[in-house]
Design a protein around this motif. Structure first.
Motif, short mmCIF file in Angstrom:
data_model
loop_
_atom_site.label_atom_id
_atom_site.label_comp_id
_atom_site.label_asym_id
_atom_site.label_seq_id
_atom_site.Cartn_x
_atom_site.Cartn_y
_atom_site.Cartn_z
N VAL A 120 0.85 -1.20 0.00
CA VAL A 120 0.00 0.00 0.00
C VAL A 120 0.88 1.25 0.00
CG1 VAL A 120 -1.65 1.35 1.35
CG2 VAL A 120 -1.94 -1.12 1.15
N ILE A 121 1.91 1.26 0.85
CA ILE A 121 2.83 2.40 0.92
C ILE A 121 3.51 2.61 -0.44
CG2 ILE A 121 4.96 3.23 2.00
CD1 ILE A 121 4.13 1.50 4.48
N TYR A 122 3.95 1.52 -1.03
CA TYR A 122 4.63 1.58 -2.32
C TYR A 122 3.70 2.11 -3.41
CZ TYR A 122 7.26 -0.17 -6.38
OH TYR A 122 7.93 -0.29 -7.56
N ASP A 123 2.49 1.58 -3.45
CA ASP A 123 1.53 1.99 -4.49
C ASP A 123 1.21 3.48 -4.38
OD1 ASP A 123 -0.70 1.09 -6.52
OD2 ASP A 123 -1.71 2.36 -5.04
N LEU A 124 1.02 3.97 -3.18
CA LEU A 124 0.70 5.39 -3.01
C LEU A 124 1.89 6.28 -3.37
CD1 LEU A 124 -1.38 5.16 0.29
CD2 LEU A 124 -2.23 5.58 -2.01
N ALA A 125 3.10 5.80 -3.13
CA ALA A 125 4.28 6.56 -3.53
C ALA A 125 4.35 6.70 -5.04
CB ALA A 125 5.55 5.89 -3.00
N ILE A 126 4.03 5.62 -5.75
CA ILE A 126 4.00 5.66 -7.20
C ILE A 126 2.94 6.65 -7.68
CG2 ILE A 126 3.53 4.33 -9.31
CD1 ILE A 126 6.15 3.63 -8.08
N ARG A 127 1.79 6.63 -7.04
CA ARG A 127 0.71 7.54 -7.43
C ARG A 127 1.11 9.00 -7.22
NH1 ARG A 127 -4.28 4.78 -8.02
NH2 ARG A 127 -4.09 2.58 -7.43
N ARG A 128 1.77 9.27 -6.11
CA ARG A 128 2.23 10.65 -5.87
C ARG A 128 3.24 11.07 -6.93
NH1 ARG A 128 2.37 8.70 -0.50
NH2 ARG A 128 4.65 8.50 -0.56
N ALA A 129 4.14 10.15 -7.27
CA ALA A 129 5.14 10.48 -8.29
C ALA A 129 4.50 10.69 -9.65
CB ALA A 129 6.17 9.36 -8.37
N LEU A 130 3.46 9.92 -9.96
CA LEU A 130 2.75 10.08 -11.23
C LEU A 130 2.02 11.42 -11.29
CD1 LEU A 130 1.31 6.49 -11.84
CD2 LEU A 130 2.93 7.72 -13.30
N ILE A 131 1.45 11.82 -10.18
CA ILE A 131 0.78 13.12 -10.12
C ILE A 131 1.78 14.25 -10.37
CG2 ILE A 131 -0.40 14.76 -8.58
CD1 ILE A 131 -1.79 12.33 -7.29
N GLU A 132 2.93 14.15 -9.72
CA GLU A 132 3.97 15.16 -9.91
C GLU A 132 4.47 15.17 -11.36
OE1 GLU A 132 8.39 16.38 -8.16
OE2 GLU A 132 7.31 14.65 -7.35
N PHE A 133 4.63 13.96 -11.92
CA PHE A 133 5.06 13.82 -13.31
C PHE A 133 4.06 14.47 -14.26
CE2 PHE A 133 4.42 11.26 -17.19
CZ PHE A 133 5.62 11.49 -17.84
N GLY A 134 2.77 14.15 -14.05
CA GLY A 134 1.73 14.71 -14.91
C GLY A 134 1.65 16.22 -14.82
N SER A 135 1.81 16.75 -13.63
CA SER A 135 1.76 18.20 -13.44
C SER A 135 2.92 18.88 -14.16
CB SER A 135 1.81 18.54 -11.95
OG SER A 135 0.70 17.99 -11.27
N THR A 136 4.10 18.25 -14.08
CA THR A 136 5.27 18.81 -14.74
C THR A 136 5.11 18.81 -16.25
OG1 THR A 136 6.71 18.07 -12.93
CG2 THR A 136 7.77 18.60 -15.03
N VAL A 137 4.61 17.69 -16.80
CA VAL A 137 4.40 17.59 -18.24
C VAL A 137 3.38 18.62 -18.70
CG1 VAL A 137 3.52 16.12 -20.09
CG2 VAL A 137 5.08 15.17 -18.38
N ALA A 138 2.29 18.74 -17.96
CA ALA A 138 1.24 19.70 -18.33
C ALA A 138 1.77 21.14 -18.29
CB ALA A 138 0.04 19.55 -17.39
N TYR A 139 2.58 21.43 -17.26
CA TYR A 139 3.13 22.78 -17.13
C TYR A 139 4.04 23.09 -18.31
CZ TYR A 139 5.77 26.71 -15.17
OH TYR A 139 6.37 27.92 -14.98
N ASP A 140 4.94 22.15 -18.64
CA ASP A 140 5.88 22.39 -19.75
C ASP A 140 5.17 22.47 -21.09
OD1 ASP A 140 7.96 22.37 -17.96
OD2 ASP A 140 8.50 20.27 -18.30
N ALA A 141 4.16 21.61 -21.29
CA ALA A 141 3.46 21.56 -22.57
C ALA A 141 2.59 22.79 -22.80
CB ALA A 141 2.62 20.30 -22.66
#
Length: 498
Positions: A120-141
């Motif tokens: 559960v801890i691992y899965d939520l860490a991945i989700r947080r990283a994906l959210i940060e990744f998506g925000s960065t991509v959206a900001y740059d694009a």
């Protein structure tokens, strides 16, 4: 992301989150830490994929990190032994002091269910990283830039996503020296188990392997030479040898690992895949590549070619002959192969680096562009943990000297190439220059020339001009121009037939 985490079963605990913040489950972190402190063996069941960075709460991350250090050192990690490390810690004080550790232990779940909390801890860490990744991509694009094209953004995003998948969601941070020592020991053990031979992947040439110790992972290896010296042939020979020797085994964790040879990605920006395949057929069968291309073969030789195709058809050698490929596109294609669980990747070969375009190639600063390419290739070698062999042209100044043997200063744009490379090798064939100095037939000079040509016609030097891990020097190898094949010489200087 490791196979254990990727293949995790359905979670026993729901991933509860607070809608006002990033995905997290503090209760799962508390439960898991309590289980670890109560029974240290729990840590060993998840240590290959769970990291301190996966915890959302900084205090929980610090407790897990310290507990892991103690367990790895063979010490007991519980509320009592950890107490001295967290007395006076502001984070611990905010939850009531070090008695918090005792409460975690007293409320610990059964050890058998603890790995589910870890997932559960691992899965939520991945989700947080994906959210940060998506925000960065959206900001740059959303902010068009003349200096950064959409294609470049896509390649950068793919690189970030690859790193996320490989690392399990946390960006790589400072590495404890103990981890670096463990990796060094694993390398030494691999070399020891091979009988004191190679710590890297074999090139297929024993004399070259003896100097290099094989092709080391994360190294950028430059293979340079003047045109027609045979650098493409040598690179292809290495690729063919690696892929033919490829062997794997499945460990206790059900992960398939390469034990010998390797999967090779060959990026040919100069020759077509058909030309490369013809060279490999000539190498394998002993039939002249020229005769194969001209159709000057008999029925028996044609059958040999058909048998060869059947024999080597399934070797893990992947060829990309796209012309004018950019360094970003090249790296993206290598990452895709690496991430394919059915294929993987153990070595990248680029023929040749001066033909690789920079990410923003305009042709106005060639030195800067080549510098970008070599830096990116070195970064790719480290990122994918594979040797990257990049071929390079030499400047014409070689031809102006009496001694034609190449030197580091002969590298085109030598500053960046020499600086970024872990190994620099040159291919040199004396016969190439000697055959262009043929005297008039029937003269005494011509007889002497023929004697000298017989001695050097099938010999080549591979000159190791730079090596971070070992000595420099030169090795002599056999070269067959009809098959464009390099092979070992025996102790008498003759070709060592296998």
């Amino acid at each position: 992301m490791t196979a254990d985490a990727a293949d995790a079963p359905a979670y026993a605990l729901p991933a509860e989150t607070d809608s006002s913040g990033p995905p997290r489950n503090i209760e799962a972190e508390q439960a898991f830490l309590g289980a670890v402190l109560y029974d240290n063996e729990v840590y060993n069941r998840v240590s290959d994929w769970l990291r301190a960075e996966h915890f959302h709460d900084p205090l929980h991350a610090a407790v897990f990190r310290r507990a892991a250090q103690m367990i790895n050192a063979g010490s007991l990690a519980d509320a009592v032994t950890l107490r001295s490390h967290f007395e006076g810690d502001p984070g611990m004080a905010s939850v009531g002091g070090v008695s918090y550790l005792a409460r975690l232990m007293s409320e610990a779940p059964d050890a058998a269910s603890a790995p589910e909390y870890a997932r559960v801890i691992y899965d939520l860490a991945i989700r947080r990283a994906l959210i940060e990744f998506g925000s960065t991509v959206a900001y740059d694009a959303s902010r068009p830039s003349e200096s950064l094209s959409a294609t470049s953004l896509l390649e950068t995003a793919e690189q970030s996503l690859f790193r996320l998948a490989e690392s399990g969601g946390a960006s790589r941070t400072l590495q404890p020296f103990s981890e670096a020592l463990a990796q060094s020991m694993a390398m030494a053990q691999a070399a020891y188990q091979r009988g004191g031979g190679l710590s890297g992947i074999s090139s297929g040439l024993k004399t070259l392997d003896a100097k290099l110790g094989g092709m080391h992972r994360s190294d950028l290896i430059i293979l340079a030479g003047r045109p027609s010296m045979g650098k493409s042939s040598l690179a292809l020979n290495i690729a063919f040898s690696m892929s033919r020797a490829h062997r794997t085994e499945t460990g206790s964790d059900n992960v398939r690992k390469t034990t010998e040879g390797g999967v090779v990605a060959f990026f040919s920006l100069e020759m077509s895949s058909e030309q490369l395949a013809t060279r490999l057929l000539a190498d394998y069968t002993g039939i002249s590549g020229y005769h194969i291309r001209q159709g000057k073969i008999d029925a028996a030789q044609f059958e040999d070619l058909r048998d060869a195709v059947a024999a080597i058809n399934s070797i893990p050698l992947y060829i990309d002959d796209t012309g004018g490929l950019s360094i970003g596109a090249l790296a993206a294609r290598a990452r895709r192969l690496k991430r394919n669980p059915q294929i993987g990747l153990d070595c990248v070969i680029v023929d040749y680096l001066q033909l690789v375009a920079g990410s923003n190639s305009r042709g106005d600063n060639r030195v800067q562009e080549v510098s970008e390419v070599t830096q990116a290739l070195k970064a790719l070698a480290k990122e994918l943990n594979v040797p990257v062999i990049a071929l390079s042209q030499l400047s014409r100044q070689v031809e102006q000297r009496d001694d034609k043997k190449p030197q580091l200063s002969d590298l085109r744009e030598s500053g960046s190439i020499e600086q970024d490379a872990d190994v620099v090798m040159f291919v040199y064939r004396e016969s190439y220059y000697l055959e262009r100095m043929e005297p008039k037939e029937g003269t005494e000079q011509h007889l002497a020339w023929e004697d000298e040509m017989r001695q050097v016609r099938n010999e080549a030097d591979v000159i190791i001009a730079k090596q971070r891990h070992g000595p420099i020097g030169s090795v002599k190898v056999h070269f067959d121009p009809d098959r464009t094949k390099f092979s070992d010489l025996d102790t008498t200087g003759r070709r060592d037939f296998e």
